[in-house]
Scaffold this motif. Structure first.
Motif, PDB file in Angstrom:
ATOM      1  N   VAL A 147      32.256 -43.361  41.425  1.00 45.13           N
ATOM      2  CA  VAL A 147      32.082 -42.220  40.801  1.00 45.13           C
ATOM      3  C   VAL A 147      31.574 -42.095  39.406  1.00 45.13           C
ATOM      4  N   LEU A 148      32.149 -42.974  38.776  1.00 46.71           N
ATOM      5  CA  LEU A 148      31.755 -42.825  37.212  1.00 46.71           C
ATOM      6  C   LEU A 148      30.398 -43.432  37.074  1.00 46.71           C
ATOM      7  N   ASP A 149      29.931 -44.185  37.938  1.00 43.67           N
ATOM      8  CA  ASP A 149      28.640 -44.986  37.912  1.00 43.67           C
ATOM      9  C   ASP A 149      27.587 -43.680  38.250  1.00 43.67           C
ATOM     10  N   THR A 150      28.301 -42.975  39.358  1.00 41.72           N
ATOM     11  CA  THR A 150      27.164 -41.599  39.808  1.00 41.72           C
ATOM     12  C   THR A 150      26.989 -40.820  38.639  1.00 41.72           C
ATOM     13  N   PHE A 151      28.014 -40.583  37.799  1.00 45.72           N
ATOM     14  CA  PHE A 151      28.001 -39.625  36.684  1.00 45.72           C
ATOM     15  C   PHE A 151      27.326 -39.999  35.454  1.00 45.72           C
ATOM     16  N   THR A 153      24.616 -41.749  35.961  1.00 48.43           N
ATOM     17  CA  THR A 153      23.307 -41.153  36.160  1.00 48.43           C
ATOM     18  C   THR A 153      22.916 -39.743  36.178  1.00 48.43           C
ATOM     19  N   ILE A 154      24.034 -38.962  36.614  1.00 46.30           N
ATOM     20  CA  ILE A 154      23.834 -37.439  36.563  1.00 46.30           C
ATOM     21  C   ILE A 154      23.839 -36.883  34.890  1.00 46.30           C
ATOM     22  N   GLU A 155      24.755 -37.748  33.944  1.00 50.63           N
ATOM     23  CA  GLU A 155      24.650 -37.249  32.811  1.00 50.63           C
ATOM     24  C   GLU A 155      23.495 -37.786  31.914  1.00 50.63           C
ATOM     25  N   ARG A 156      23.062 -38.982  32.155  1.00 53.19           N
ATOM     26  CA  ARG A 156      22.122 -39.763  31.343  1.00 53.19           C
ATOM     27  C   ARG A 156      20.697 -39.780  31.694  1.00 53.19           C
ATOM     28  N   GLY A 157      20.492 -39.612  33.206  1.00 55.00           N
ATOM     29  CA  GLY A 157      19.250 -39.783  34.005  1.00 55.00           C
ATOM     30  C   GLY A 157      18.456 -38.385  33.799  1.00 55.00           C
ATOM     31  N   GLU A 161      15.069 -39.800  38.069  1.00 54.02           N
ATOM     32  CA  GLU A 161      16.036 -40.795  38.260  1.00 54.02           C
ATOM     33  C   GLU A 161      17.233 -40.317  39.236  1.00 54.02           C
ATOM     34  N   ILE A 162      17.760 -39.091  38.776  1.00 54.90           N
ATOM     35  CA  ILE A 162      18.729 -38.488  39.745  1.00 54.90           C
ATOM     36  C   ILE A 162      18.327 -38.233  41.090  1.00 54.90           C
ATOM     37  N   VAL A 238      17.764 -48.902  42.616  1.00 54.68           N
ATOM     38  CA  VAL A 238      18.615 -49.740  42.943  1.00 54.68           C
ATOM     39  C   VAL A 238      19.909 -49.905  42.359  1.00 54.68           C
ATOM     40  N   ARG A 239      20.269 -49.137  41.160  1.00 55.63           N
ATOM     41  CA  ARG A 239      21.641 -49.060  40.625  1.00 55.63           C
ATOM     42  C   ARG A 239      22.475 -48.350  41.668  1.00 55.63           C
ATOM     43  N   ALA A 240      21.846 -47.376  42.182  1.00 54.94           N
ATOM     44  CA  ALA A 240      22.754 -46.348  43.173  1.00 54.94           C
ATOM     45  C   ALA A 240      23.219 -47.397  44.497  1.00 54.94           C
ATOM     46  N   LEU A 241      22.189 -48.229  44.764  1.00 56.41           N
ATOM     47  CA  LEU A 241      22.628 -49.058  46.163  1.00 56.41           C
ATOM     48  C   LEU A 241      23.616 -50.036  45.553  1.00 56.41           C
TER      49      LEU A 241
END
Length: 262
Positions: A147-151, A153-157, A161-162, A238-241
């Motif tokens: 979940v923190l990986d996802t956030f 992306t949400i907060e910095r992307g 990218e999102i 790639v990061r999400a996968l």
């Protein structure tokens, strides 16, 4: 108006997709108890999928008053159509609900423990941040990390990218990935996982036929042919996968190797 041709990320993401679609996790879901363990982890991925989508809606449409037109109308339509299907779909009893709420119903039917995710949602409603709410809910480290990986992306992307994380790391992957889970499910557990089966079938239908293509078009529109944006979008996918693969690895590691327990 002609839509742009979807970007070709196949060379980069194909190896990760193959690993996810052929993951040993699926073969380890042999008992109802195994499926319950999976659901208690996976529900947080269902929740943060919605967070990725709403992050896109907030950035790419006007979600405030006074209203003003924001961005590309084609992108707005794509985002809003996907939100409609994911946040207000029609569930088996004929009422509208989000797919997250539908998944909670599936968990209850299967006998899964919803207390951690309910405690997490309650903490968010109280105003806690995501990291603190995860800590209070007592989720496994692998779930919190995902979940923190996802956030991050949400907060910095940036929006492209999102959108790439959402489309190639989640939306585009779901039909093939969930085909693995649907196969044999009804036969193995007749009448015990009907809501989960509906949830999986609905995702296969929506994401395979509609939302996946919408997401790919959205990424292409947001990248606008700019090489730097295309590279960033591909890296985000790639990061999400990779994050999903780490979660699957750690969930599978906690399950039996395939011996039926019921």
């Amino acid at each position: 108006m002609l839509q742009p041709k979807p970007l070709d990320f196949s060379t980069t993401i194909a190896p990760l997709r193959v690993k996810l679609l052929r993951h040993t996790l699926y073969s380890r879901l042999r008992s109802l108890a195994d499926v319950v363990v999976f659901m208690q982890h996976h529900v947080f991925a269902v929740w943060d999928f919605m967070s990725l989508l709403k992050a896109l809606q907030l950035r790419l449409t006007c979600a405030q008053v006074p209203w003003v037109p924001v961005g590309d109308g084609r992108v707005r339509r794509l985002v809003n159509e996907i939100v409609l299907g994911e946040e207000s779909d029609v569930i088996p009893d004929g009422s509208p609900a989000s797919h997250f709420e539908l998944y909670l119903q599936a968990m209850l039917e299967a006998g899964a423990d919803t207390l951690p995710v309910q405690r997490f949602i309650s903490s968010l409603l109280e105003g806690l941040g995501v990291a603190e709410a995860l800590g209070r809910s007592g989720v496994p480290d692998c779930v919190a990390d995902f979940v923190l990986d996802t956030f991050t992306t949400i907060e910095r992307g940036q929006p492209h990218e999102i959108a790439a994380a959402f489309t190639y790391g989640r939306e585009d992957l779901i039909p093939g990935m969930f085909d693995e889970l649907v196969a044999g499910l009804e036969e193995a557990f007749p009448g015990r996982l009907s809501v989960l089966r509906y949830y999986l079938d609905r995702h296969i239908q929506l994401d395979g036929d509609q939302h996946g293509e919408m997401g790919r078009t959205m990424v292409a529109l947001l990248c606008d042919g700019r090489p730097e944006r295309i590279a960033e979008a591909q890296a985000s996918a790639v990061r999400a996968l990779s994050s999903r693969l780490r979660l699957w690895d750690r969930v599978a590691a906690g399950l039996p190797l395939g011996i039926k327990s019921d």
